[in-house]
Motif scaffolding. Sequence first.
Motif, PDB file in Angstrom:
ATOM      1  N   LEU A 114       0.814  -1.215   0.000  1.00  0.00           N
ATOM      2  CA  LEU A 114       0.000   0.000   0.000  1.00  0.00           C
ATOM      3  C   LEU A 114       0.850   1.268   0.000  1.00  0.00           C
ATOM      4  CD1 LEU A 114      -2.732  -1.043   2.608  1.00  0.00           C
ATOM      5  CD2 LEU A 114      -2.856  -1.163   0.116  1.00  0.00           C
ATOM      6  N   ALA A 122      -5.349   4.027  -5.532  1.00  0.00           N
ATOM      7  CA  ALA A 122      -4.272   3.025  -5.515  1.00  0.00           C
ATOM      8  C   ALA A 122      -4.794   1.608  -5.344  1.00  0.00           C
ATOM      9  CB  ALA A 122      -3.286   3.353  -4.396  1.00  0.00           C
ATOM     10  N   THR A 178       3.008   1.886  -3.155  1.00  0.00           N
ATOM     11  CA  THR A 178       2.172   2.201  -4.316  1.00  0.00           C
ATOM     12  C   THR A 178       1.686   3.634  -4.254  1.00  0.00           C
ATOM     13  OG1 THR A 178       1.442  -0.094  -4.471  1.00  0.00           O
ATOM     14  CG2 THR A 178       0.078   1.559  -5.561  1.00  0.00           C
ATOM     15  N   ILE A 179       1.286   4.071  -3.071  1.00  0.00           N
ATOM     16  CA  ILE A 179       0.851   5.463  -2.925  1.00  0.00           C
ATOM     17  C   ILE A 179       1.990   6.413  -3.298  1.00  0.00           C
ATOM     18  CG2 ILE A 179       0.226   7.222  -1.242  1.00  0.00           C
ATOM     19  CD1 ILE A 179      -1.400   5.170   0.233  1.00  0.00           C
ATOM     20  N   LYS A 180       3.175   6.111  -2.819  1.00  0.00           N
ATOM     21  CA  LYS A 180       4.330   6.973  -3.120  1.00  0.00           C
ATOM     22  C   LYS A 180       4.624   6.993  -4.619  1.00  0.00           C
ATOM     23  CE  LYS A 180       6.633   6.365   1.354  1.00  0.00           C
ATOM     24  NZ  LYS A 180       7.827   5.825   2.062  1.00  0.00           N
ATOM     25  N   LYS A 181       4.554   5.815  -5.256  1.00  0.00           N
ATOM     26  CA  LYS A 181       4.848   5.743  -6.682  1.00  0.00           C
ATOM     27  C   LYS A 181       3.797   6.474  -7.498  1.00  0.00           C
ATOM     28  CE  LYS A 181       5.631   2.367 -10.358  1.00  0.00           C
ATOM     29  NZ  LYS A 181       5.681   0.917 -10.702  1.00  0.00           N
ATOM     30  N   GLU A 182       2.517   6.278  -7.130  1.00  0.00           N
ATOM     31  CA  GLU A 182       1.445   6.923  -7.881  1.00  0.00           C
ATOM     32  C   GLU A 182       1.481   8.438  -7.721  1.00  0.00           C
ATOM     33  OE1 GLU A 182      -0.910   5.611  -9.907  1.00  0.00           O
ATOM     34  OE2 GLU A 182       0.154   3.694  -9.750  1.00  0.00           O
ATOM     35  N   SER A 183       1.973   8.884  -6.582  1.00  0.00           N
ATOM     36  CA  SER A 183       1.932  10.329  -6.301  1.00  0.00           C
ATOM     37  C   SER A 183       3.178  11.066  -6.756  1.00  0.00           C
ATOM     38  CB  SER A 183       1.737  10.553  -4.792  1.00  0.00           C
ATOM     39  OG  SER A 183       0.590   9.868  -4.335  1.00  0.00           O
ATOM     40  N   LYS A 212      -5.882  -0.462  -8.470  1.00  0.00           N
ATOM     41  CA  LYS A 212      -4.733  -0.856  -9.278  1.00  0.00           C
ATOM     42  C   LYS A 212      -3.992  -2.025  -8.634  1.00  0.00           C
ATOM     43  CE  LYS A 212      -4.087   3.750 -11.259  1.00  0.00           C
ATOM     44  NZ  LYS A 212      -3.190   4.911 -11.413  1.00  0.00           N
ATOM     45  N   LEU A 213      -3.928  -2.016  -7.302  1.00  0.00           N
ATOM     46  CA  LEU A 213      -3.276  -3.124  -6.604  1.00  0.00           C
ATOM     47  C   LEU A 213      -4.061  -4.424  -6.758  1.00  0.00           C
ATOM     48  CD1 LEU A 213      -2.027  -1.472  -3.302  1.00  0.00           C
ATOM     49  CD2 LEU A 213      -0.626  -2.514  -5.089  1.00  0.00           C
ATOM     50  N   LEU A 264      -5.726   8.939  -0.769  1.00  0.00           N
ATOM     51  CA  LEU A 264      -4.623   8.388  -1.565  1.00  0.00           C
ATOM     52  C   LEU A 264      -4.840   6.916  -1.903  1.00  0.00           C
ATOM     53  CD1 LEU A 264      -1.613  10.001   0.346  1.00  0.00           C
ATOM     54  CD2 LEU A 264      -2.597  10.732  -1.839  1.00  0.00           C
ATOM     55  N   LEU A 265      -5.514   6.190  -0.995  1.00  0.00           N
ATOM     56  CA  LEU A 265      -5.766   4.766  -1.232  1.00  0.00           C
ATOM     57  C   LEU A 265      -6.850   4.527  -2.276  1.00  0.00           C
ATOM     58  CD1 LEU A 265      -5.647   3.300   2.407  1.00  0.00           C
ATOM     59  CD2 LEU A 265      -4.066   2.803   0.520  1.00  0.00           C
TER      60      LEU A 265
END
Length: 482
Positions: A67, A198, A70-75, A201-202, A194-195
């Motif tokens: 989680l 994300a 993924t949030i960091k990558k998407e943002s 997609k996860l 943020l979730l």
Amino acid sequence: MCHLPTPKKMASPRTFTFLCGLLAANLVGATLSPPAVLSLGPEVIKQRLTQKLKDHDAINTLRQLPLLSTIKKESAGGIFSSLVRSVLKHIIWLKVTSASIHQLQVQPLDDGRELMINVPLDMVAVFNTPLVKTTVELHMETEAQAIIHVETSERDHSRLVLSDCSNTHGRLRISLLHKLSFLLNSLADKVISLLVPALPKLVKSELCPVIKAAFEDMREDLLNLTKVPVSLNSDHLEFDFMSPAIDHNVVHLILGAKLVDSEGKVTKLFNDSVDYLNLPSLYHSPFSLTMRKDVVNAAVAALLPPEELMVLLDYVLPETARRLKSSIKVISEKAANQLRPTQIVKILTQETPELLVDQGNAKVAQLVMLEVFATNEAYRPFFTLGIEATSEAQFYTRGDLLMLNFNKISSDQIHLMNSAIGLFNPELLKDITTKILASVLLPNENGKLRSGISVSMVKALGFEAASWSLTEDALVVTPASS
């Protein structure tokens, strides 16, 4: 085709034309559908796929969802990246601590040729922040969705596939499990925001491959079920997967069939119809195995091949021997006086029993020859009778065994094929021949049928016992009601 031996003094070949015609007529129309069909309802699909998801440890996959990364990558690099960084700097870790998969749902799509599989997911995610010593719990509900359909390759090979696996956006809900301080509630709301993009997609990237792998295993297991040979004494019946079909909420595995002897040689290959429009109805049963009537007849034939039975009537059935002598005396007193204690009755089954179905009731028709010899040393019989005999066919089940028993045999037509005691009306011997067949032929055949036919896929699909029903053209095996 009917075949009868040709005795030295045989009546006209037309004598048995009606017998062959009667048996052949009952096979007309029996080849309009596949030799066999295994039909699987949504209950079976749900149960098997649920088990395969457990086998593939789908719950652990959910617990390992990355989680935070993924949030960091998407943002990263977005217009709100600085805002996101300001939120994430307060998050030490964020992970799923518990997960469950609720009951799967299987429903047909509008065209009735595809199935929608919904996999409801329930998770609790926890994040830790240096702002407080306590952790913050988030409740996450979402749903994976996929389509089961039939895919046909360029070589006209078709198979069941699962495709279009993704997250159902309308079923995504993330909420704070327990209300905390204003500061933590505000932080939790930002993490939830943020979730929301994300998590779908996860689910698609992490869980969908597991769902597809579970489906592939389920499909392979179901196909393997159809390949288990059905034992018929020394022979066995084999099914070959031909193609799948989906009809509303039922998956049909269409099967070819063949009889194989003890040496592995194919002795009978059944016609594989291409008319798959005539598929069986499943009604309210979790599954059914539908076997075309000619396949059932062939199975019975493997259990009851043509044979010759010889009986010393005086020793085995003395009262029947006395009645036979009295009946022959009406025709020829001289012949009756020649009968000795070693007299022999010989029964030859010329054709294997043929199943006849009328309004759900089953009978079997048999062509039988009966000969009477004055002694065990006599070379020539007094006479040879050709008999069309019918019996009630009683199907029943014992656990996952399909059982068959013959009851109440009758001699419907009797023809004199040859005679050494002069011509006579064979109807004079109808009662005694029926008695002999009931006392000799039926017990012999029922003894061979006593072992039953194992329908192993009943227990393999999770059911303890089977039940059966008859249609005009098929025998249908389903799970027994609990």
